[in-house]
Design an enzyme around this catalytic site. Structure first.
Site, mmCIF file in Angstrom:
data_model
loop_
_atom_site.group_PDB
_atom_site.id
_atom_site.type_symbol
_atom_site.label_atom_id
_atom_site.label_comp_id
_atom_site.label_asym_id
_atom_site.label_seq_id
_atom_site.Cartn_x
_atom_site.Cartn_y
_atom_site.Cartn_z
ATOM 1 C CB SER A 140 -12.995 23.387 -37.839
ATOM 2 O OG SER A 140 -13.851 23.184 -38.940
HETATM 3 N N1 SAH Z 1 -15.034 26.297 -41.637
HETATM 4 C C1 SAH Z 1 -16.151 26.501 -40.757
HETATM 5 C C2 SAH Z 1 -16.689 25.207 -40.223
HETATM 6 C C3 SAH Z 1 -17.475 24.549 -41.232
HETATM 7 S S1 SAH Z 1 -18.385 23.145 -40.769
HETATM 8 C C4 SAH Z 1 -15.856 27.439 -39.606
HETATM 9 O O1 SAH Z 1 -14.721 27.886 -39.496
HETATM 10 O O2 SAH Z 1 -16.773 27.736 -38.856
HETATM 11 C C5 SAH Z 1 -18.824 22.638 -42.384
HETATM 12 C C6 SAH Z 1 -19.798 23.532 -43.093
HETATM 13 O O3 SAH Z 1 -19.973 23.008 -44.389
HETATM 14 C C7 SAH Z 1 -21.187 23.578 -42.437
HETATM 15 O O4 SAH Z 1 -21.513 24.897 -42.156
HETATM 16 C C8 SAH Z 1 -22.095 22.991 -43.521
HETATM 17 O O5 SAH Z 1 -23.362 23.600 -43.568
HETATM 18 C C9 SAH Z 1 -21.299 23.270 -44.775
HETATM 19 N N2 SAH Z 1 -21.619 22.448 -45.932
HETATM 20 C C10 SAH Z 1 -21.881 21.114 -45.993
HETATM 21 N N3 SAH Z 1 -22.100 20.740 -47.262
HETATM 22 C C11 SAH Z 1 -21.964 21.862 -48.025
HETATM 23 C C12 SAH Z 1 -22.056 22.136 -49.429
HETATM 24 N N4 SAH Z 1 -22.332 21.175 -50.325
HETATM 25 N N5 SAH Z 1 -21.867 23.401 -49.842
HETATM 26 C C13 SAH Z 1 -21.575 24.402 -48.969
HETATM 27 N N6 SAH Z 1 -21.482 24.202 -47.637
HETATM 28 C C14 SAH Z 1 -21.651 22.957 -47.180
#
Ligand code: SAH
Length: 213
Positions: A62
């Site tokens: 993000s």
């Molecule tokens: N906070 C992270 C960015 C995350 S992007 C950072 O600092 O890098 C959102 C993430 O949510 C992605 O990696 C995606 O794979 C994950 N995601 C989406 N749906 C999900 C679910 N149901 N359970 C766990 N992770 C999920």
């Protein structure tokens, strides 16, 4: 070699403090975590850019401001047991590890969770538990979280996560809308009642799973 420390300090002032992040604990945490360590080598030179960046598996780390906005909205004092959904690169988990007592973070893509584990280990972070699975249902066997940070957009607040929020607890979740702009939303539990407040427009990858899309 870029002077990452200087770039990070500038990011904190120009992207965060100047744009409404005023929680000093959040600013200090954002100023302490090396975002470059969580990026694939080819994107490291952009570590303090004002944007999301690719981390593989079609996912993104993000934008720094969004991570800070989520952390600030959670109003953390340092004593919390926190659940994070969407570990991604592990960057936000690392920031949250400095703001809460204990972080449990769930990611659905195993390679991302593995990479996050390595980086957090190399940085000596010892209060983050990483799990692989569908975080949209949270951890039904381990309810009572003081704070929940969801880093992917859901159609509505995932009921399983709402149920796992402790009394007085706060959850930040981007809620999807029809026009493809998500709304970063904070929910608070007061006994059986849930209060909701829209914070700001944002754009996230979708939350894939039972409590998401
Ligand atoms: N906070 C992270 C960015 C995350 S992007 C950072 O600092 O890098 C959102 C993430 O949510 C992605 O990696 C995606 O794979 C994950 N995601 C989406 N749906 C999900 C679910 N149901 N359970 C766990 N992770 C999920």
């Amino acid at each position: 070699m870029a002077d990452f420390a200087a770039l990070r300090a500038r990011m904190v002032e120009r992207q965060l403090r100047a744009r409404g992040i005023e929680d000093e604990r959040v600013l200090a945490a954002m100023g302490a975590v090396p975002r470059e360590a969580f990026l694939p080598r080819r994107w490291r030179h952009r570590a303090y850019a004002d944007s999301a960046l690719p981390i593989g598996e079609e996912q993104t780390i993000s934008q720094p401001w969004i991570v800070a906005a989520i952390c600030q909205a959670l109003e953390l004092s340092g004593s919390e047991r926190l659940l994070e959904v969407g570990t991604g690169s592990g960057y936000s988990a690392c920031v949250l590890s400095l703001l809460a007592a204990e972080v449990v973070s769930i990611e659905r893509h195993e390679p991302l969770a593995e990479s996050a584990r390595e980086v957090l280990g190399s940085l000596g972070v010892d209060n983050v538990e990483l799990l692989v699975g569908d975080g949209s249902v949270g951890l039904p066997g381990r309810p009572g979280f003081d704070a929940i940070a969801v880093h992917a957009a859901a159609p509505t607040a995932p009921p399983g996560l709402v149920a796992q929020l402790a009394d007085g607890g706060r959850m930040v979740v981007p809620l999807g809308s029809d026009d493809s702009v998500d709304v970063l939303t904070v929910l608070r539990r007061r006994g059986e009642a849930i209060e909701s407040e829209a914070l700001s427009p944002c754009r996230f990858v979708p939350l894939i799973g039972e409590g998401g899309y």
